[in-house]
Design a protein around this motif. Structure first.
Motif, short mmCIF file in Angstrom:
data_model
loop_
_atom_site.label_atom_id
_atom_site.label_comp_id
_atom_site.label_asym_id
_atom_site.label_seq_id
_atom_site.Cartn_x
_atom_site.Cartn_y
_atom_site.Cartn_z
N ILE A 63 -38.80 12.05 5.14
CA ILE A 63 -39.73 10.88 4.67
C ILE A 63 -40.38 11.45 3.46
N PRO A 64 -40.31 10.62 2.26
CA PRO A 64 -40.70 11.29 0.85
C PRO A 64 -42.39 11.22 1.17
N ARG A 65 -42.88 11.94 0.21
CA ARG A 65 -44.31 12.19 0.13
C ARG A 65 -44.87 10.97 -0.20
N GLN A 66 -46.09 10.66 0.45
CA GLN A 66 -46.68 9.38 0.06
C GLN A 66 -48.18 9.69 -0.44
N LYS A 105 -36.96 1.14 -11.98
CA LYS A 105 -35.80 1.80 -11.26
C LYS A 105 -36.64 2.07 -9.94
N GLN A 106 -37.86 2.84 -10.12
CA GLN A 106 -38.55 3.17 -9.08
C GLN A 106 -39.01 2.17 -8.09
N LYS A 107 -39.19 0.87 -8.64
CA LYS A 107 -39.65 -0.29 -7.52
C LYS A 107 -38.35 -0.53 -6.95
N GLU A 108 -37.00 -0.61 -7.55
CA GLU A 108 -35.73 -0.79 -6.88
C GLU A 108 -35.46 0.07 -5.73
N GLY A 109 -35.98 1.52 -6.16
CA GLY A 109 -35.65 2.41 -4.89
C GLY A 109 -36.60 2.21 -3.97
N LYS A 110 -37.77 1.64 -4.04
CA LYS A 110 -38.54 1.18 -2.96
C LYS A 110 -38.28 0.27 -2.06
N LYS A 111 -37.37 -0.63 -2.68
CA LYS A 111 -36.73 -1.71 -1.93
C LYS A 111 -35.64 -1.20 -0.86
N ARG A 112 -35.34 0.01 -1.08
CA ARG A 112 -34.37 0.43 -0.02
C ARG A 112 -35.13 1.25 0.97
N MET A 113 -36.60 1.27 1.06
CA MET A 113 -37.49 1.77 1.95
C MET A 113 -37.75 0.64 2.98
N ARG A 114 -38.14 0.84 4.12
CA ARG A 114 -38.87 0.14 5.20
C ARG A 114 -40.13 0.36 5.25
N LYS A 115 -41.08 -0.45 5.09
CA LYS A 115 -42.56 -0.12 5.03
C LYS A 115 -42.84 -0.40 6.67
N LEU A 116 -43.29 0.78 7.16
CA LEU A 116 -43.66 0.81 8.70
C LEU A 116 -45.24 1.12 8.57
N GLY A 117 -45.90 0.04 8.80
CA GLY A 117 -47.57 0.00 8.76
C GLY A 117 -47.68 0.48 7.23
N SER A 118 -48.32 1.48 7.09
CA SER A 118 -48.41 1.97 5.41
C SER A 118 -47.58 2.99 4.76
N VAL A 119 -46.58 3.28 5.91
CA VAL A 119 -45.78 4.25 5.62
C VAL A 119 -44.33 3.84 5.05
N GLU A 120 -43.82 4.27 3.73
CA GLU A 120 -42.57 3.86 3.25
C GLU A 120 -41.57 4.75 4.03
N VAL A 121 -40.50 4.23 4.66
CA VAL A 121 -39.63 5.14 5.35
C VAL A 121 -38.00 4.71 4.62
N PRO A 122 -37.26 5.68 4.41
CA PRO A 122 -35.98 5.31 3.90
C PRO A 122 -35.22 5.34 4.87
N GLN A 123 -34.13 4.27 4.76
CA GLN A 123 -33.18 4.28 5.90
C GLN A 123 -32.64 5.48 6.58
#
Lengths: 604, 362
Positions: free
Chosen positions: A527-530, A575-593
């Motif tokens: 999980i990348p730093r948030q 590009k950063q926003k595109e990258g975020k689309k590949r993440m799932r937001k679980l609650g307040s946490v962005e989790v990559p596939q």
């Protein structure tokens, strides 16, 4: 022409081999030698025409091809070569393909000897009274030791191997000897053309113009275009629109198929569910009394949730799954909802390889980004009120207070390896809660170990671990043997204090602590730093048993503006926003596939 | 009459620094002369504009001080009174003749690429000067009467520590400077640095160095007005502020960028082509600039921040939607006072993520 005349010129056979022992290459050479395929049309591994099959070098779906061979005795023979999958997940398909044959060419690597999968499939072939005809391949390798391999074949399998052809499929050495052996050693089919129709379905696929095409071996009787046919397991009836043989690169039409022959049937069949592999096709007007033996429903053993990374793609995912199921009746799916992941599907697979293949095909052929949850096996739960339920999704696991007995599926596993690695293998099996049954020396250097292992311990990464602890020499196969009571607990994962249902899984109570610690570590790394610090916790029944922390992000900035190049900055942010689309937001946490799959690979 | 900024890219260097991916070629006298002619012709094309800021960036503009003097006198009728006129300079290419000639031609601001006052770090960066030469250059500029002087500090130099960065800040703040830019070293692909195994600070190391630098600069009277820029009162770089405030500027020279006439466009990185083709070729990099996201992205770089009432009026993005997004952020990353959002130094450090969240309004 009497029945026997045409039958005596047919040979139906398959090739049994371990992965990488050269089955597909041998098939290619045979196609070349019988001039079924012109050399200029020849592509490597012609029978493996799915892109994924070529890349992975494995055969996923069985395929069949009809060849003509002029033997040394001057006669023309029809060969039906039936290709079979080599992996344990597809065992049932193998056994059906074998049933369509009278003989099997057993390909053994001259340097590696017999492997588990070879042995398992050879036993399947012997069980079905096939003539097994050994061939020793890769004799061009410097490490080849054909004499020892022959001895091994005789000792382990118990079939004569003295005059087994020594070949190199890759170099094209001695292929003709194989073909002559097929003529001389494999018996021709038997069957009565005038008996009621019995045709074994050993494969099927969906064609968008003709509907489902079934591959059959006619065991008894005759089938004509225009005949009314019935599938004996499903009772579905159809009218035959087209019959034919499978050429290597095209279908060859014919009006009738006779007992002993291998061919295809098209009958405007809409659903592949009506044409189950192993079922018997008979005539609707003059049905056979009994179907051919051996049909069974294949039940998926491994389940996993598949979700679109982008929730809006749910409908696309459904369509893709439906299309895949047209060609793969062993794939099952039904809609499910996850609090964390939204709408998706609970999918059932024959095994982990099957699951990976489906996942890859969805991503590649249908261009979908997926989130896949940890695979789960089916648990049998007897509740305190006496009712019994089967749980394939950890989210639905009942509260411990409602459970009288929890049972998990157990497999009989056969592991084959050089004797040097017995210690490592035993250690691994012990870690995976295996029960040792017995060990046999196959010869002086190779052993066969039998273990009872819980399926849930082998679905994740057992094969990878086995390979890495034996320098790749071990092989194994397994069959499900039933359910046994077990001390099971549900392990929940919490991100930022909230349970993520898609990450929960069932684990044996004794493995809960080490498992929890490893998963927490893995998630921390994936999980990348948030902007906030994110606690990663694992809990059993509300009690936290492991904790890690993803530290808060401290630097994410485009520091310099060069000569007013604003566009570059804007693009970087996009590009950063595109990258975020590949993440799932679980609650307040962005989790990559990747995090969802990373938790599975624990043995690193 | 349109008052705009003018950026002139001077793509010449004596040698290339190993971290630099800006466009430049080796300095040659004849090439420099042809280049200057092309610059003058291209500026002359803009009839109805006046320049209230001019910035010679590079490259190493000071190498072409004669040409710069010539250009400034050539376009003098387009320069408004009190315009800010800056040139970038390297300490080792700077002498009294160059500086006094430029001063006489109208130059009133010079920006020195000092980077550090630690010789070991200057060496690591492949700079041609040492700390002493750097300080002398600043004093020389001051002595010829250029009172508006800026210096660059590089943060995150290989082997740099919060202590050595602090040492640089202490030395720089004792010089007659009005402005300091403190940039974080970023390893750009296709630079020699990208191919080397450098011992660079990690994420936390960078953050510590940055925050300590900001603190020390403020303590010494250099107020932060942008992520990487600090100034004594009144010393803010007016030209650079145009970039962040979405004001217009014209770029001349290869690799120069413009925001003019409703478009953002750039000149290709090709000196020969620039000299040969008239007018200079450009390619549009953004045909529809000036949106909400761009505004937020640029304005949030400034300490003055974003006035949400203005955003609501101009871009029809509801103030309460942005306020709701603000609540998702840790509160030490921003200040929100009188309807204006501004990032703190900690917030600047993670501004990409913050901007991403604040502009993710659906």
């Amino acid at each position: 022409m009497s029945d026997n005349d045409y039958l005596s010129k047919i040979r139906n056979f398959c090739i049994i081999a371990h992965i990488d022992h050269g089955k597909s290459t041998l098939a290619d050479r045979i196609l070349e030698l019988t001039q079924t395929v012109e050399k200029r049309d020849m592509e490597e591994q012609l029978l493996d025409d799915m892109e994924l099959e070529r890349e992975r070098g494995i055969t996923i779906k069985a395929r069949a091809v009809r060849l003509k061979y002029t033997a040394d005795d001057g006669e023309d023979y029809i060969f039906n070569l039936i290709d079979t999958p080599g992996h344990v997940d597809f065992n049932y398909e193998v056994s059906r393909s074998l049933n369509a044959c009278e003989g099997a060419v057993l390909v053994v690597d001259a340097s590696q000897g017999i492997e588990a999968q070879t042995l398992a499939n050879t036993y399947l072939a012997i069980d079905q009274d096939l003539e097994v005809m050994p061939v020793i391949n890769k004799i061009d390798l410097p490490s080849a030791h054909p004499d020892e391999v022959k001895e091994e074949i005789e000792n382990v399998i118990g079939i004569p191997a003295d005059d087994a052809p020594l070949i190199s499929a890759k170099m094209g050495i001695n292929i003709k000897a194989v073909l002559e052996d097929v003529v001389n050693k494999i018996p021709p089919p038997v069957g009565n053309c005038s008996a009621p129709l019995k045709a074994l379905i050993f494969d099927s696929y969906y064609d968008s113009y003709k509907g489902v095409i079934v591959h059959v071996r006619i065991k008894e009787g005759t089938i004509h275009v225009g005949d009314r046919i019935r599938m004996m397991a499903t009772d579905a009836e159809f009218t035959v629109t087209e019959l034919g043989y499978m050429g290597a690169t095209q279908l060859l039409n014919t009006d009738t198929l006779l007992a002993g022959e291998v061919g295809y049937i098209a009958a405007s069949i809409k659903s592949i569910g009506d044409t189950k592999v192993g079922d018997t096709v008979t005539s609707a007007e003059r049905p056979a009394e009994q179907p051919l033996a051996g049909y069974r429903n294949v039940n998926p053993m491994v389940f996993s949730g598949i979700y679109p990374a982008d929730g809006a793609k749910y409908a696309d995912l459904r369509e893709a799954l439906e299309k895949l199921r047209l060609n793969d009746a062993s794939l099952s799916f039904e809609p499910e909802t996850s609090i964390a992941l939204g709408f998706g599907f609970r999918c059932g697979f024959l095994g982990l390889l099957h699951m990976e293949i489906i996942q890859e095909r969805l991503e590649r052929e249908y261009n979908l980004d997926l989130v896949t949850t940890a695979p789960s096996v089916v648990y049998k739960i007897t509740k305190t009120d006496g009712s019994v339920c089967y749980i394939d999704n950890p989210t639905n696991y009942p509260d411990p207070s409602e459970i009288e007995v929890a049972e998990e599926p157990i497999v009989k596993a056969n592991i084959y390896a050089p004797a040097d690695y017995v210690g490592n293998i035993m250690e691994l099996c012990q870690q995976r809660r295996g029960t040792f049954k017995d060990m046999k020396y196959l010869d002086q250097t190779r052993v066969e170990l039998h273990y009872d292992l819980p399926l849930n311990e082998i679905v994740y990464d057992f094969f990878d671990s086995l390979k890495s602890r034996t320098k790749g020499y071990a092989s194994y196969d397994y069959e499900i043997s039933g359910f046994v009571p077990s001390k099971l607990v549900k392990l929940d994962i919490l991100l930022n204090g909230e349970i993520v249902d898609a990450l929960s899984f069932i684990v044996h109570a004794d493995s809960a602590y080490p498992r929890a610690r490893k998963i927490a570590e893995k998630l921390k790394d994936n999980i990348p730093r948030q902007l906030f610090e994110v606690p990663v916790q694992a809990a059993v029944g509300g009690k936290i048993i492991a904790r890690e922390t993803v530290k808060a992000m401290r630097k994410d900035v485009l520091a310099k503006c060069y000569g007013g190049d604003i566009t570059r900055k804007k693009k970087l942010l996009e590009k950063q926003k595109e990258g975020k689309k590949r993440m799932r937001k679980l609650g307040s946490v962005e989790v990559p596939q990747e995090a969802f799959m990373a938790v599975l690979k624990l043995d690193e | 009459m349109n008052k705009v900024g003018l950026y002139i890219h001077v793509p010449f260097c004596l040698s290339k620094c190993p971290y630099c991916d800006f466009y430049s070629v080796r300095y040659e006298t004849e090439l420099a002369k042809s280049y200057a002619i092309a610059v003058k012709k291209n500026i002359a094309l803009y009839k109805d504009v006046k320049f209230d800021s001019i910035y010679f960036g590079g490259g190493t503009p000071i190498l072409l001080w004669r040409e710069i003097c010539d250009i400034l006198s050539d376009i003098s009728d387009k320069i408004v009174d009190g315009a800010e006129i800056t040139a970038e300079a390297n300490p080792c290419c700077t002498d009294r003749e160059a500086l006094s000639s430029l001063k006489a031609a109208g130059l009133n601001r010079v920006s020195f690429g000092l980077q550090s006052s630690v010789d070991r770090e200057l060496k690591a960066l492949g700079r041609r000067h040492d700390a002493f030469t750097g300080e002398k250059a600043v004093e020389l500029a001051y002595s010829v009467g250029i009172k508006n002087i800026s210096a660059d500090i590089m943060l995150g130099i290989p082997e740099q520590t919060p202590n050595s960065a602090a040492e640089t800040v202490r030395r720089f703040t004792s010089l007659p400077l009005t402005h300091i830019s403190a940039y974080m070293l970023k390893i750009e692909p296709n630079t020699p640095f990208a191919k080397q195994k450098l011992s660079l600070p990690d994420e936390d190391g960078y953050a510590d160095i940055y925050l300590e630098t900001v603190r020390l600069l403020e303590e010494n009277g250099f107020d932060q007005y942008e992520i990487s820029n600090f100034a004594k009162s009144g010393g803010e770089c007016r030209h650079n502020l145009k970039y962040w405030r979405c004001e217009q500027y014209i770029g001349v020279g290869p690799a120069a960028h413009s925001y003019f006439g409703g478009k953002r466009f750039a000149v290709p990185n090709d000196l020969e082509k620039f000299i040969k083709c008239f007018p200079q070729q450009t390619r549009v990099t953004d045909g529809q600039p000036g949106g909400f996201e761009e505004y937020m992205m640029l304005k949030l770089r400034l300490s003055e921040g974003v006035d949400l009432d203005k955003v609501q009026a101009v871009y029809s993005v509801a103030k309460r939607d942005i306020e709701r997004k603000l609540k998702e952020l840790p509160n030490d990353l921003y200040r929100y006072e009188n309807g204006t959002v501004a990032l703190t130094p900690k917030g600047f450090l993670v501004s990409n993520a913050v901007i991403g969240i604040l502009t993710d309004i659906t």
